[in-house]
Design a protein around this motif. Structure first.
Motif, PDB file in Angstrom:
ATOM      1  N   LEU A  83       0.951  -1.221   0.033  1.00  0.00           N
ATOM      2  CA  LEU A  83       0.155   0.271  -0.198  1.00  0.00           C
ATOM      3  C   LEU A  83       0.768   1.212  -0.161  1.00  0.00           C
ATOM      4  CD1 LEU A  83      -2.624   1.357   0.166  1.00  0.00           C
ATOM      5  CD2 LEU A  83      -2.525   1.227   2.642  1.00  0.00           C
ATOM      6  N   ALA A  84       1.836   1.519   0.871  1.00  0.00           N
ATOM      7  CA  ALA A  84       2.963   2.397   0.851  1.00  0.00           C
ATOM      8  C   ALA A  84       3.590   2.662  -0.426  1.00  0.00           C
ATOM      9  CB  ALA A  84       3.761   2.184   2.032  1.00  0.00           C
ATOM     10  N   VAL A  85       3.995   1.470  -1.059  1.00  0.00           N
ATOM     11  CA  VAL A  85       4.390   1.723  -2.349  1.00  0.00           C
ATOM     12  C   VAL A  85       3.648   1.965  -3.386  1.00  0.00           C
ATOM     13  CG1 VAL A  85       5.621   0.632  -4.168  1.00  0.00           C
ATOM     14  CG2 VAL A  85       6.304  -0.286  -1.966  1.00  0.00           C
ATOM     15  N   ALA A  86       2.498   1.643  -3.418  1.00  0.00           N
ATOM     16  CA  ALA A  86       1.354   1.978  -4.460  1.00  0.00           C
ATOM     17  C   ALA A  86       1.114   3.574  -4.348  1.00  0.00           C
ATOM     18  CB  ALA A  86       0.084   1.235  -4.152  1.00  0.00           C
ATOM     19  N   VAL A  87       0.970   3.950  -2.895  1.00  0.00           N
ATOM     20  CA  VAL A  87       0.446   5.244  -2.723  1.00  0.00           C
ATOM     21  C   VAL A  87       1.650   6.292  -3.298  1.00  0.00           C
ATOM     22  CG1 VAL A  87       0.062   7.117  -1.021  1.00  0.00           C
ATOM     23  CG2 VAL A  87      -1.240   4.911  -0.829  1.00  0.00           C
ATOM     24  N   SER A  88       2.850   5.838  -2.997  1.00  0.00           N
ATOM     25  CA  SER A  88       3.813   6.799  -3.764  1.00  0.00           C
ATOM     26  C   SER A  88       3.889   6.743  -5.144  1.00  0.00           C
ATOM     27  CB  SER A  88       5.467   6.221  -2.999  1.00  0.00           C
ATOM     28  OG  SER A  88       6.344   6.932  -3.458  1.00  0.00           O
ATOM     29  N   GLY A  89       3.942   5.604  -5.713  1.00  0.00           N
ATOM     30  CA  GLY A  89       3.461   5.596  -7.265  1.00  0.00           C
ATOM     31  C   GLY A  89       2.541   6.369  -7.733  1.00  0.00           C
ATOM     32  N   TRP A  90       1.415   6.410  -7.082  1.00  0.00           N
ATOM     33  CA  TRP A  90       0.183   7.123  -7.690  1.00  0.00           C
ATOM     34  C   TRP A  90       0.628   8.410  -7.417  1.00  0.00           C
ATOM     35  CZ3 TRP A  90      -4.203   6.519 -10.080  1.00  0.00           C
ATOM     36  CH2 TRP A  90      -5.171   7.510  -9.927  1.00  0.00           C
ATOM     37  N   LYS A  91       1.041   9.085  -6.191  1.00  0.00           N
ATOM     38  CA  LYS A  91       1.543  10.653  -5.995  1.00  0.00           C
ATOM     39  C   LYS A  91       2.412  10.939  -7.336  1.00  0.00           C
ATOM     40  CE  LYS A  91       0.804  10.621  -1.167  1.00  0.00           C
ATOM     41  NZ  LYS A  91       1.330  11.143   0.045  1.00  0.00           N
ATOM     42  N   MET A  92       3.244  10.101  -7.713  1.00  0.00           N
ATOM     43  CA  MET A  92       4.494  10.569  -8.363  1.00  0.00           C
ATOM     44  C   MET A  92       3.706  10.675  -9.859  1.00  0.00           C
ATOM     45  SD  MET A  92       8.007   8.639  -7.600  1.00  0.00           S
ATOM     46  CE  MET A  92       8.304   9.259  -9.369  1.00  0.00           C
ATOM     47  N   LEU A  93       2.819   9.327 -10.208  1.00  0.00           N
ATOM     48  CA  LEU A  93       2.036   9.412 -11.457  1.00  0.00           C
ATOM     49  C   LEU A  93       1.542  10.826 -11.775  1.00  0.00           C
ATOM     50  CD1 LEU A  93       1.868   7.409 -13.860  1.00  0.00           C
ATOM     51  CD2 LEU A  93      -0.176   6.503 -12.871  1.00  0.00           C
ATOM     52  N   ASN A  94       0.751  11.273 -10.808  1.00  0.00           N
ATOM     53  CA  ASN A  94      -0.109  12.517 -10.985  1.00  0.00           C
ATOM     54  C   ASN A  94       0.643  13.693 -10.583  1.00  0.00           C
ATOM     55  OD1 ASN A  94      -3.159  11.299 -11.498  1.00  0.00           O
ATOM     56  ND2 ASN A  94      -2.058   9.971  -9.849  1.00  0.00           N
ATOM     57  N   ALA A  95       1.662  13.638 -10.236  1.00  0.00           N
ATOM     58  CA  ALA A  95       2.448  15.087  -9.878  1.00  0.00           C
ATOM     59  C   ALA A  95       2.790  15.831 -11.295  1.00  0.00           C
ATOM     60  CB  ALA A  95       3.788  14.591  -9.134  1.00  0.00           C
ATOM     61  N   PRO A  96       2.818  17.175 -11.203  1.00  0.00           N
ATOM     62  CA  PRO A  96       3.288  17.900 -12.239  1.00  0.00           C
ATOM     63  C   PRO A  96       4.531  17.700 -12.667  1.00  0.00           C
ATOM     64  CG  PRO A  96       3.167  19.354 -10.335  1.00  0.00           C
ATOM     65  CD  PRO A  96       2.481  17.961  -9.913  1.00  0.00           C
ATOM     66  N   ASP A  97       4.923  17.858 -13.784  1.00  0.00           N
ATOM     67  CA  ASP A  97       6.342  17.660 -14.507  1.00  0.00           C
ATOM     68  C   ASP A  97       7.282  18.653 -13.679  1.00  0.00           C
ATOM     69  OD1 ASP A  97       5.738  15.860 -16.262  1.00  0.00           O
ATOM     70  OD2 ASP A  97       5.064  17.226 -17.685  1.00  0.00           O
ATOM     71  N   VAL A  98       8.462  18.001 -13.374  1.00  0.00           N
ATOM     72  CA  VAL A  98       9.348  19.031 -12.481  1.00  0.00           C
ATOM     73  C   VAL A  98      10.922  18.870 -13.344  1.00  0.00           C
ATOM     74  CG1 VAL A  98       8.039  18.869 -10.194  1.00  0.00           C
ATOM     75  CG2 VAL A  98       9.912  16.984 -10.646  1.00  0.00           C
ATOM     76  N   VAL A  99      10.912  17.952 -14.319  1.00  0.00           N
ATOM     77  CA  VAL A  99      12.175  18.005 -14.826  1.00  0.00           C
ATOM     78  C   VAL A  99      12.641  19.344 -15.598  1.00  0.00           C
ATOM     79  CG1 VAL A  99      13.343  16.572 -16.606  1.00  0.00           C
ATOM     80  CG2 VAL A  99      11.706  15.292 -15.304  1.00  0.00           C
ATOM     81  N   ARG A 100      13.700  19.544 -15.307  1.00  0.00           N
ATOM     82  CA  ARG A 100      14.621  20.782 -15.895  1.00  0.00           C
ATOM     83  C   ARG A 100      15.441  20.422 -16.933  1.00  0.00           C
ATOM     84  NH1 ARG A 100      15.162  23.978 -10.174  1.00  0.00           N
ATOM     85  NH2 ARG A 100      13.011  23.967  -9.356  1.00  0.00           N
ATOM     86  N   SER A 101      15.922  21.305 -17.439  1.00  0.00           N
ATOM     87  CA  SER A 101      16.902  20.990 -18.525  1.00  0.00           C
ATOM     88  C   SER A 101      18.357  20.756 -17.813  1.00  0.00           C
ATOM     89  CB  SER A 101      17.238  22.254 -19.532  1.00  0.00           C
ATOM     90  OG  SER A 101      17.327  23.468 -18.532  1.00  0.00           O
ATOM     91  N   VAL A 102      19.189  20.047 -18.187  1.00  0.00           N
ATOM     92  CA  VAL A 102      20.368  19.846 -17.454  1.00  0.00           C
ATOM     93  C   VAL A 102      21.350  21.069 -17.431  1.00  0.00           C
ATOM     94  CG1 VAL A 102      22.417  18.204 -17.851  1.00  0.00           C
ATOM     95  CG2 VAL A 102      20.495  17.510 -18.425  1.00  0.00           C
ATOM     96  N   GLY A 103      21.758  21.131 -16.131  1.00  0.00           N
ATOM     97  CA  GLY A 103      22.707  22.554 -16.156  1.00  0.00           C
ATOM     98  C   GLY A 103      21.707  23.474 -15.689  1.00  0.00           C
TER      99      GLY A 103
END
Length: 226
Positions: A83-103
């Protein structure tokens, strides 16, 4: 004896590394540490790897007695951890994109990240209930014969160290993997990893529920037949 030791190490390492799956979780780690510099991410990866080795060693050597002491069944461990793993995966799946350009300029918050090195980055994201249950199961039938007992101890330590090395290597190079994939590729990899993490959590829960209900259903069928 040497062949038996190598065989046991390979068997245990293969089983654990496939469940831990650090190559997929590396992108989860990257998403969680997006604001850190490469050196800080490397230090955090090392700490998580050391924590993972410690968790696996505890699971190998005292996992079963601890579960018995607290009255926790393997089924409960799988359901709760899943359950803890699934909740963590669900939160990440629905989180806004945070990836930035390298550097890109990053707002480093290394102290906060280090405080999360054990929970949730080590447990349950890296060495979750599946890995813990597997480690406990590998040593559940440990022989009381001294030579075999000693062999099992050496194998357990080697397996834990090997898993820790792979975790550190993949996590510390997560940013390098993302550079090869690019921004969009990394976003996709993070989403896929989050979805797989959700599925792993659900599967662990289903396994625990199945193990719990199986004997009850079997007993009910026997009673009905009788």
């Amino acid at each position: 004896m040497a062949f038996g030791l190598v065989s046991e190490i390979l068997f245990g390492f293969t089983g654990l590394i496939s469940i831990v799956n650090p190559f997929a979780i590396a992108f989860v780690f990257l998403e969680r540490t997006e604001t850190l510099s490469d050196d800080e991410r490397d230090a955090l990866a090392k700490k998580i790897a050391i924590n993972a080795v410690c968790v696996l060693c505890v699971a190998f050597f005292v996992g079963t007695p601890i579960l018995h002491f607290f009255g926790i069944s393997m089924q409960a461990l799988r359901i709760g951890g899943g359950l803890a793993v699934a909740v963590s995966g669900w939160k990440m799946l629905n989180a806004p994109d945070v990836v930035r350009s390298v550097g890109a300029v990053k707002n480093v918050d290394s102290d906060n990240a280090m405080s999360k090195a054990f929970f949730p980055l080590t447990v349950p994201l890296t060495t979750g209930p599946g890995a813990i249950a597997t480690a406990i199961a590998l040593n559940a039938n440990r022989s009381h014969k001294f030579s075999e007992f000693l062999l099992s101890i050496v194998a357990s330590l080697c397996i834990s160290l090997l898993v820790g090395v792979v975790i550190y290597w993949t996590y510390s190079r997560a940013n390098i993997f993302s550079r090869y994939l690019g921004i969009e590729g990394t976003k996709v990899a993070i989403r896929v990893s989050a979805f797989l993490l959700l599925c792993v959590g659900v599967q662990i829960m289903l396994t625990g529920i199945s193990d719990f209900l199986g004997p009850l259903i079997g007993a009910h069928d026997v009673t009905s037949t009788g």
